[in-house]
Design an enzyme around this catalytic site. Sequence first.
Site, mmCIF file in Angstrom:
data_model
loop_
_atom_site.group_PDB
_atom_site.id
_atom_site.type_symbol
_atom_site.label_atom_id
_atom_site.label_comp_id
_atom_site.label_asym_id
_atom_site.label_seq_id
_atom_site.Cartn_x
_atom_site.Cartn_y
_atom_site.Cartn_z
ATOM 1 N N ASN A 13 -41.688 7.168 -4.759
ATOM 2 C CA ASN A 13 -41.601 6.079 -6.049
ATOM 3 C C ASN A 13 -39.991 6.533 -6.543
ATOM 4 O O ASN A 13 -40.129 5.836 -7.336
ATOM 5 C CB ASN A 13 -42.231 6.193 -7.201
ATOM 6 C CG ASN A 13 -43.747 6.294 -6.802
ATOM 7 O OD1 ASN A 13 -44.176 6.808 -7.328
ATOM 8 N ND2 ASN A 13 -44.173 5.218 -6.600
ATOM 9 N N ILE A 20 -35.674 3.981 -8.647
ATOM 10 C CA ILE A 20 -37.229 4.520 -9.083
ATOM 11 C C ILE A 20 -38.068 2.993 -9.254
ATOM 12 O O ILE A 20 -37.965 2.051 -9.669
ATOM 13 C CB ILE A 20 -36.875 5.006 -10.206
ATOM 14 C CG1 ILE A 20 -35.947 6.377 -10.557
ATOM 15 C CG2 ILE A 20 -38.719 5.391 -11.070
ATOM 16 C CD1 ILE A 20 -35.652 7.245 -11.801
ATOM 17 N N CYS A 21 -39.092 3.385 -8.644
ATOM 18 C CA CYS A 21 -40.401 2.397 -8.696
ATOM 19 C C CYS A 21 -41.050 2.437 -9.980
ATOM 20 O O CYS A 21 -42.177 2.898 -9.956
ATOM 21 C CB CYS A 21 -41.361 2.349 -7.339
ATOM 22 S SG CYS A 21 -42.062 0.324 -7.437
ATOM 23 N N LEU A 22 -40.582 1.922 -10.967
ATOM 24 C CA LEU A 22 -41.756 2.358 -11.799
ATOM 25 C C LEU A 22 -41.621 1.100 -12.770
ATOM 26 O O LEU A 22 -41.463 0.718 -13.743
ATOM 27 C CB LEU A 22 -41.955 3.410 -12.886
ATOM 28 C CG LEU A 22 -41.791 4.251 -14.220
ATOM 29 C CD1 LEU A 22 -43.445 4.375 -14.081
ATOM 30 C CD2 LEU A 22 -41.123 4.988 -14.699
#
Length: 190
Positions: free
Chosen positions: A52, A60-62
Amino acid sequence: MDARLRRVNKEIAGPEGTPYEGGQFEVDIVIPDSYPFQPVKMKFITKVYHPNVSSASGAICLDILKDAWSPVLTLKSTLISLQSLLCSPEPNDPQDAEVAKHYMTSRPSFEETARYWTRIYADGPQDQAKLAGEQDAVAIAGLEKAHVDRFENMGFSRDTVIDVLRRLNYRGKNVGTITDDQIVERLLSS
């Protein structure tokens, strides 16, 4: 808000029991003028091997940094969520598809590479023996030295072999599904 407070860097500790344990990861945080009604923007400055997190840019993939943001979230709770993401990757919603493939096809190899990156880039534990310079490229790519050596011994350059095996995701279960002929064909066309 004071312009100096709109951009801050914060270090988070790698969570115990993960490949990131013992590392110190620097995060760039940009606080928008509309905070807390809009999410903060975060990216890792320290290189992180994680599905992620972009291994190239640190993006960041959040979900809480995008559509799941809420004005009740604080910087502290957001950093805790980021630390939690290090504990529990979400490979089905990756920022780095290649790392996510590695995670899903060969978890032990993924964890070894993530630990290696933690040692090299995040001042992680140095108790394990350091790998030689040639082996470093193999570990960074998440490959097994024996696989790289086999094709290098056929006369192909180490860098080309590493690049081809990485692109083919020659790890874990995939090793049994990709033939030597397919690899040699790719090596010859590189």
